[in-house]
Scaffold this active site. Structure first.
Site, PDB file in Angstrom:
ATOM      1  N   HIS A 140     -44.843 -11.115   4.124  1.00 35.94           N
ATOM      2  CA  HIS A 140     -44.293 -10.263   3.065  1.00 35.94           C
ATOM      3  C   HIS A 140     -44.709 -10.781   1.692  1.00 35.94           C
ATOM      4  CE1 HIS A 140     -41.958  -8.857   6.419  1.00 35.94           C
ATOM      5  NE2 HIS A 140     -41.624  -7.815   5.683  1.00 35.94           N
ATOM      6  N   PRO A 141     -44.957  -9.866   0.776  1.00 30.73           N
ATOM      7  CA  PRO A 141     -45.354 -10.279  -0.575  1.00 30.73           C
ATOM      8  C   PRO A 141     -44.151 -10.728  -1.391  1.00 30.73           C
ATOM      9  CG  PRO A 141     -45.133  -7.912  -0.498  1.00 30.73           C
ATOM     10  CD  PRO A 141     -44.908  -8.405   0.921  1.00 30.73           C
ATOM     11  N   GLU A 201     -41.516   0.633  -1.698  1.00 33.01           N
ATOM     12  CA  GLU A 201     -40.220  -0.045  -1.611  1.00 33.01           C
ATOM     13  C   GLU A 201     -39.909  -0.806  -2.899  1.00 33.01           C
ATOM     14  OE1 GLU A 201     -40.818  -0.339   3.191  1.00 33.01           O
ATOM     15  OE2 GLU A 201     -41.195  -2.123   1.971  1.00 33.01           O
ATOM     16  N   PHE A 216     -39.122 -14.834  -0.727  1.00 35.55           N
ATOM     17  CA  PHE A 216     -37.807 -14.193  -0.669  1.00 35.55           C
ATOM     18  C   PHE A 216     -38.012 -12.765  -0.180  1.00 35.55           C
ATOM     19  CE2 PHE A 216     -34.627 -11.510  -2.836  1.00 35.55           C
ATOM     20  CZ  PHE A 216     -33.482 -12.028  -2.245  1.00 35.55           C
ATOM     21  N   VAL A 217     -37.337 -12.409   0.906  1.00 31.78           N
ATOM     22  CA  VAL A 217     -37.454 -11.066   1.472  1.00 31.78           C
ATOM     23  C   VAL A 217     -36.084 -10.415   1.445  1.00 31.78           C
ATOM     24  CG1 VAL A 217     -38.036  -9.696   3.514  1.00 31.78           C
ATOM     25  CG2 VAL A 217     -39.353 -11.757   2.986  1.00 31.78           C
TER      26      VAL A 217
END
Length: 159
Positions: free
Chosen positions: A60-61, A80, A112-113
């Site tokens: 995830h970015p 998103e 951080f997701v």
């Protein structure tokens, strides 16, 4: 293209850059509905070794990070992040996200997701500050739960 390859092509993007999740879920096909599909995919993540779970999180970015600025996000991630207003940050907000992302990555070793579509800029930063204090094992579990929320919304959006 085999049925399995078509399944992975259709569902591989539900979990960011991690087609292995769809590949593992294929073993439980056919699925009665999207809920059953999502349950199989989440179960595949839960059964995966910790290293593979962390790799999923790392796929995830950063929120409002370099990939977003450079236009390198997946279409889903771009939508998103935009839904949470992360594509419209002031210079001060961008600096705060950059500091928060760096502190979080330093503490936990992955980005951080959070399910951005359930938040706005302020609530994302508040959640990051709170989760920064978690131990890494707890944070892996929280991040995977957020990833499952993201996948659910992506599946609903597609249907």
């Amino acid at each position: 293209m085999s049925e399995r390859d078509a399944f992975v092509a259709r569902n591989g993007g539900l979990f960011e850059h991690s087609p292995w999740v769809a590949e593992a879920a294929w073993e439980e096909a056919p699925f009665a509905d999207d809920e059953a599909l999502l349950a199989a995919m989440v179960s595949a993540v839960e059964r995966a070794p910790r290293e593979r779970q962390v790799a999923l999180i790392r796929a995830h970015p950063d929120l409002a990070g370099r990939a977003a600025i450079a236009g390198e996000l997946t279409d889903e991630s771009a939508r998103e992040q935009a839904a949470a207003g992360l594509d419209r940050l002031t210079a001060e907000e961008y600096a705060e996200f950059t500091r928060t992302n760096a502190a979080y990555r330093e503490r936990h070793g992955f980005p951080f997701v959070i399910c951005a579509r359930e938040h706005d800029k302020a609530s994302i930063l508040a959640a990051a500050a709170e989760r920064l204090d978690h131990d890494t094992d707890t944070e892996v579990e929280v991040a995977l739960a957020e990833i499952a929320k993201i996948a659910r919304l992506r599946l609903e959006e597609r249907s």
